[in-house]
Write a protein that holds these residues in place. Structure first.
Motif, PDB file in Angstrom:
ATOM      1  N   VAL A 162      -0.025   5.110 -11.227  1.00 20.88           N
ATOM      2  CA  VAL A 162       1.457   4.667 -10.190  1.00 20.88           C
ATOM      3  C   VAL A 162       2.659   3.887 -11.360  1.00 20.88           C
ATOM      4  O   VAL A 162       2.030   3.108 -12.133  1.00 20.88           O
ATOM      5  CB  VAL A 162       1.252   3.809  -9.192  1.00 20.88           C
ATOM      6  CG1 VAL A 162       2.044   2.201  -8.547  1.00 20.88           C
ATOM      7  CG2 VAL A 162       0.322   3.114  -8.036  1.00 20.88           C
ATOM      8  N   GLY A 163       3.616   4.658 -11.137  1.00 17.05           N
ATOM      9  CA  GLY A 163       4.555   3.719 -12.309  1.00 17.05           C
ATOM     10  C   GLY A 163       6.049   3.554 -11.346  1.00 17.05           C
ATOM     11  O   GLY A 163       6.124   2.918 -10.807  1.00 17.05           O
ATOM     12  N   ILE A 164       6.770   4.300 -12.199  1.00 21.22           N
ATOM     13  CA  ILE A 164       8.824   4.593 -12.281  1.00 21.22           C
ATOM     14  C   ILE A 164       8.883   4.751 -10.091  1.00 21.22           C
ATOM     15  O   ILE A 164       9.573   4.068 -10.427  1.00 21.22           O
ATOM     16  CB  ILE A 164       9.038   5.526 -12.970  1.00 21.22           C
ATOM     17  CG1 ILE A 164       8.956   4.551 -14.226  1.00 21.22           C
ATOM     18  CG2 ILE A 164      10.588   5.343 -12.477  1.00 21.22           C
ATOM     19  CD1 ILE A 164       9.238   3.952 -15.032  1.00 21.22           C
ATOM     20  N   SER A 165       8.440   5.647 -10.020  1.00 19.82           N
ATOM     21  CA  SER A 165       8.114   5.588  -8.667  1.00 19.82           C
ATOM     22  C   SER A 165       7.719   4.333  -7.806  1.00 19.82           C
ATOM     23  O   SER A 165       9.057   3.909  -7.121  1.00 19.82           O
ATOM     24  CB  SER A 165       7.608   6.801  -7.706  1.00 19.82           C
ATOM     25  OG  SER A 165       6.413   6.590  -8.044  1.00 19.82           O
ATOM     26  N   ALA A 166       6.951   3.634  -8.358  1.00 19.85           N
ATOM     27  CA  ALA A 166       6.791   2.597  -7.369  1.00 19.85           C
ATOM     28  C   ALA A 166       7.501   1.249  -7.706  1.00 19.85           C
ATOM     29  O   ALA A 166       7.564   0.135  -6.874  1.00 19.85           O
ATOM     30  CB  ALA A 166       5.101   2.149  -7.616  1.00 19.85           C
ATOM     31  N   ILE A 211       2.029  -1.501 -11.595  1.00 17.30           N
ATOM     32  CA  ILE A 211       1.883  -0.520 -12.368  1.00 17.30           C
ATOM     33  C   ILE A 211       1.029  -0.859 -14.009  1.00 17.30           C
ATOM     34  O   ILE A 211       1.396  -0.365 -14.582  1.00 17.30           O
ATOM     35  CB  ILE A 211       3.825  -0.285 -12.669  1.00 17.30           C
ATOM     36  CG1 ILE A 211       4.580  -0.037 -10.723  1.00 17.30           C
ATOM     37  CG2 ILE A 211       4.584   0.054 -13.633  1.00 17.30           C
ATOM     38  CD1 ILE A 211       5.568  -0.474 -11.416  1.00 17.30           C
ATOM     39  N   THR A 212       1.643  -1.942 -14.364  1.00 17.99           N
ATOM     40  CA  THR A 212       1.441  -2.316 -15.665  1.00 17.99           C
ATOM     41  C   THR A 212      -0.300  -2.004 -15.970  1.00 17.99           C
ATOM     42  O   THR A 212      -0.628  -1.221 -17.351  1.00 17.99           O
ATOM     43  CB  THR A 212       1.659  -3.844 -15.715  1.00 17.99           C
ATOM     44  OG1 THR A 212       2.749  -3.693 -15.377  1.00 17.99           O
ATOM     45  CG2 THR A 212       1.062  -4.153 -17.189  1.00 17.99           C
ATOM     46  N   GLY A 248       0.826  -1.593  -0.072  1.00 18.67           N
ATOM     47  CA  GLY A 248       0.163   0.086   0.018  1.00 18.67           C
ATOM     48  C   GLY A 248       0.835   1.569  -0.176  1.00 18.67           C
ATOM     49  O   GLY A 248       0.398   2.285  -0.914  1.00 18.67           O
ATOM     50  N   ALA A 249       2.267   1.178   1.128  1.00 16.36           N
ATOM     51  CA  ALA A 249       3.050   2.151   1.078  1.00 16.36           C
ATOM     52  C   ALA A 249       3.702   2.254  -0.835  1.00 16.36           C
ATOM     53  O   ALA A 249       4.027   3.362  -0.808  1.00 16.36           O
ATOM     54  CB  ALA A 249       3.624   2.429   1.724  1.00 16.36           C
ATOM     55  N   ILE A 250       4.162   1.749  -1.285  1.00 18.29           N
ATOM     56  CA  ILE A 250       4.772   1.641  -2.332  1.00 18.29           C
ATOM     57  C   ILE A 250       3.696   2.130  -3.645  1.00 18.29           C
ATOM     58  O   ILE A 250       3.884   2.810  -4.158  1.00 18.29           O
ATOM     59  CB  ILE A 250       5.114   0.409  -3.005  1.00 18.29           C
ATOM     60  CG1 ILE A 250       5.890  -0.244  -1.993  1.00 18.29           C
ATOM     61  CG2 ILE A 250       5.665   0.429  -4.013  1.00 18.29           C
ATOM     62  CD1 ILE A 250       6.325  -1.754  -2.554  1.00 18.29           C
ATOM     63  N   ILE A 251       2.458   1.806  -3.965  1.00 22.86           N
ATOM     64  CA  ILE A 251       1.433   2.655  -4.418  1.00 22.86           C
ATOM     65  C   ILE A 251       0.855   3.426  -4.216  1.00 22.86           C
ATOM     66  O   ILE A 251       0.236   4.065  -4.844  1.00 22.86           O
ATOM     67  CB  ILE A 251       0.146   1.558  -4.777  1.00 22.86           C
ATOM     68  CG1 ILE A 251      -0.852   1.204  -4.157  1.00 22.86           C
ATOM     69  CG2 ILE A 251       1.246   0.152  -5.718  1.00 22.86           C
ATOM     70  CD1 ILE A 251      -1.597  -0.051  -4.138  1.00 22.86           C
ATOM     71  N   THR A 252       1.190   4.291  -2.840  1.00 20.07           N
ATOM     72  CA  THR A 252       0.290   5.240  -2.648  1.00 20.07           C
ATOM     73  C   THR A 252       1.039   6.338  -3.268  1.00 20.07           C
ATOM     74  O   THR A 252      -0.175   7.274  -3.985  1.00 20.07           O
ATOM     75  CB  THR A 252       1.002   5.737  -1.403  1.00 20.07           C
ATOM     76  OG1 THR A 252      -0.130   5.112  -0.429  1.00 20.07           O
ATOM     77  CG2 THR A 252       0.226   6.595  -0.234  1.00 20.07           C
ATOM     78  N   PRO A 253       1.565   6.978  -3.182  1.00 23.54           N
ATOM     79  CA  PRO A 253       2.309   8.172  -4.159  1.00 23.54           C
ATOM     80  C   PRO A 253       1.833   7.835  -5.171  1.00 23.54           C
ATOM     81  O   PRO A 253       1.759   6.742  -6.692  1.00 23.54           O
ATOM     82  CB  PRO A 253       3.778   7.715  -4.321  1.00 23.54           C
ATOM     83  CG  PRO A 253       4.233   7.594  -3.460  1.00 23.54           C
ATOM     84  CD  PRO A 253       3.214   6.209  -3.231  1.00 23.54           C
ATOM     85  N   ILE A 259      -4.647   1.762 -17.665  1.00 19.72           N
ATOM     86  CA  ILE A 259      -5.770   1.741 -17.685  1.00 19.72           C
ATOM     87  C   ILE A 259      -5.877   3.149 -17.388  1.00 19.72           C
ATOM     88  O   ILE A 259      -7.041   4.013 -18.226  1.00 19.72           O
ATOM     89  CB  ILE A 259      -6.258   1.785 -15.969  1.00 19.72           C
ATOM     90  CG1 ILE A 259      -6.522   0.021 -15.972  1.00 19.72           C
ATOM     91  CG2 ILE A 259      -7.473   2.582 -15.395  1.00 19.72           C
ATOM     92  CD1 ILE A 259      -6.970  -0.670 -14.208  1.00 19.72           C
ATOM     93  N   HIS A 260      -5.789   3.795 -16.811  1.00 16.04           N
ATOM     94  CA  HIS A 260      -4.369   5.143 -16.533  1.00 16.04           C
ATOM     95  C   HIS A 260      -4.541   6.070 -18.276  1.00 16.04           C
ATOM     96  O   HIS A 260      -4.994   7.474 -18.350  1.00 16.04           O
ATOM     97  CB  HIS A 260      -3.557   6.062 -15.882  1.00 16.04           C
ATOM     98  CG  HIS A 260      -4.407   5.807 -14.067  1.00 16.04           C
ATOM     99  ND1 HIS A 260      -4.026   4.978 -13.708  1.00 16.04           N
ATOM    100  CD2 HIS A 260      -5.382   6.387 -13.802  1.00 16.04           C
ATOM    101  CE1 HIS A 260      -4.579   5.091 -12.303  1.00 16.04           C
ATOM    102  NE2 HIS A 260      -5.510   5.846 -12.788  1.00 16.04           N
TER     103      HIS A 260
END
Length: 414
Positions: free
Chosen positions: A354-358, A382-383, A128-133, A388-389
């Motif tokens: 969610v992407g490169i930061s994750a 990420i994928t 959850g923390a990894i995909i938060t930003p 989706i986005h």
């Protein structure tokens, strides 16, 4: 042979994507989507032209360093896009979306993952923390370019950019808590307060402010006395982000946060007349530096391990990525009513990609914990988010544009 193959494939893909960038945006296929798909197609699960092992570097190390460098370049561009006086004029948005929003998104994402994914609570908290930003790299194609400027109000683009830049660096604080609880349970809270918060996070912010201000003054002085050619802009801004990234890491701080804070200070100190040049530089940098990491990620996707997961994890991860944002923005709606109307809030509540930061935090967390499940779950998230986005950018921005006359009428009557 491998280096020439890599250069041909990566540079060729970036060249083609740049040549057809406007068309790709209009049909809702932004660069990150196409680059990720291209990487998967040339990878071992499709045509087998190239694999991540061909680079001769351990996968975790390669992806962590590639994502770290990409984030530094991307965050520099994000910070420099923001107009002069932005931070002072938008304190309410920053306070709400960062101080309250990140906590709410962490709680929502963790809750969804713990309930649906069937993993231990601390692993759900870490995921959850990894995909938060909100990712600044995936956000860039959404808020930049002619299509975005035509359809999306400036305040929406700026607020989404500022959020994606600032919360990306602060995400380190959220990720390290479950990492420490998993690896050093007896010392976790002490190390979290003393090492992570006081030194790595606050130290990064202080270093970013000092370095950004000093380099901005150097830039202005060098221009004013005629020591720097116009062509040296790119030669200044790219090393700027990389310098803060390397120096921040050598000091033992959260270097990603240091880069964004430094670039934000830099962008507010240099003259406003340089903003148009910044935009041109950011556009060029985005194409040449940000797309290759998605090709690299496409090569590394653990598609075989995804297939073994079944259908529940993809549903759970997609739900966590989408609901964390939707729940948070609408829960905080009373606090941002004066900032964004209902259509704008709808748009902002959807676009929290969610992407490169994750990817960076996933490789970092896997390195600390040794748990490969983190990489499997996060790359799937990420994928899903990129698809989706990315695919929804054009239709939702067009919908927002169609609501503009109605929104103007509401403001006038209100």
């Amino acid at each position: 042979m491998t280096i020439n193959l890599v250069l041909t494939l990566f540079a060729g893909a970036v060249l083609v994507l740049s040549a057809f960038s406007t068309l790709a945006q209009r049909v809702s296929l932004p660069g990150p989507v196409l680059a990720l798909l291209f990487g998967a197609l040339i990878g071992p699960y499709a045509f087998g032209v190239l694999s991540i092992e061909d680079f001769g570097v351990p996968q975790g190390t390669l992806l962590e360093e590639a994502s770290r460098i990409t984030l530094a370049i991307g965050l520099t561009g994000v910070a420099l896009r923001l107009p002069h006086g932005y931070w002072r004029k938008n304190l309410r948005w920053i306070a709400v979306i960062i101080l309250l929003g990140m906590i709410a998104m962490l709680v929502a994402a963790t809750g969804v993952l713990w309930a649906l994914l069937g993993v231990p609570f601390l692993l759900a908290l870490l995921l959850g923390a990894i995909i938060t930003p909100t990712d600044p790299v995936v956000t860039t194609p959404i808020v930049t370019g002619s299509l975005a400027e035509e359809r999306i109000p400036e305040r929406v683009r700026h607020n989404l950019s500022a959020e994606s830049g600032l919360n990306d660096g602060l995400g380190y604080l959220f990720v390290m808590l479950p990492v420490l609880l998993l690896t050093k349970p007896g010392q976790a809270w002490h190390e979290m307060l003393v090492k992570v918060l006081l030194w790595e996070v606050l130290g990064a912010m202080l270093f970013g402010v000092i370095a950004g201000f000093a380099l901005a003054k150097l830039f202005v002085w060098s221009k004013n006395v005629g020591l720097m050619e116009e062509s040296s802009y790119l030669g200044f801004f790219v090393p700027f982000g990389l310098l803060l990234l390397g120096a921040g890491k050598l000091l033992g701080t959260d270097a990603i946060l240091a880069v964004f804070v430094g670039a934000a200070v830099f962008g507010q100190v240099i003259p406003e007349r340089d903003e148009e040049q910044e935009d041109k530089i950011d556009d060029a940098v985005a194409r040449f530096f940000l797309l290759p990491v998605f090709i690299l990620l496409g090569l590394a996707l653990p598609i075989g391990e995804w297939a073994a997961l079944g259908w529940i994890p993809p549903v759970a991860l997609a739900a966590a990525v989408l609901l964390r944002r939707i729940i948070t923005l609408w829960a905080l709606r009373p606090l941002i009513t004066s900032l964004h109307d209902v259509p704008e809030t709808t748009f902002l509540s959807w676009f929290g990609p969610v992407g490169i930061s994750a990817l960076f935090y996933a490789t970092l967390a896997e390195g600390h914990t040794g748990n490969h499940e983190i990489f499997i779950y996060v790359t799937l998230a990420i994928t899903l988010s990129v698809l989706i986005h990315g695919l929804s950018t054009a239709p939702l921005s067009a919908w927002l544009k169609r609501r503009e006359p109605e929104r103007k009428q509401e403001h006038e009557t209100g």
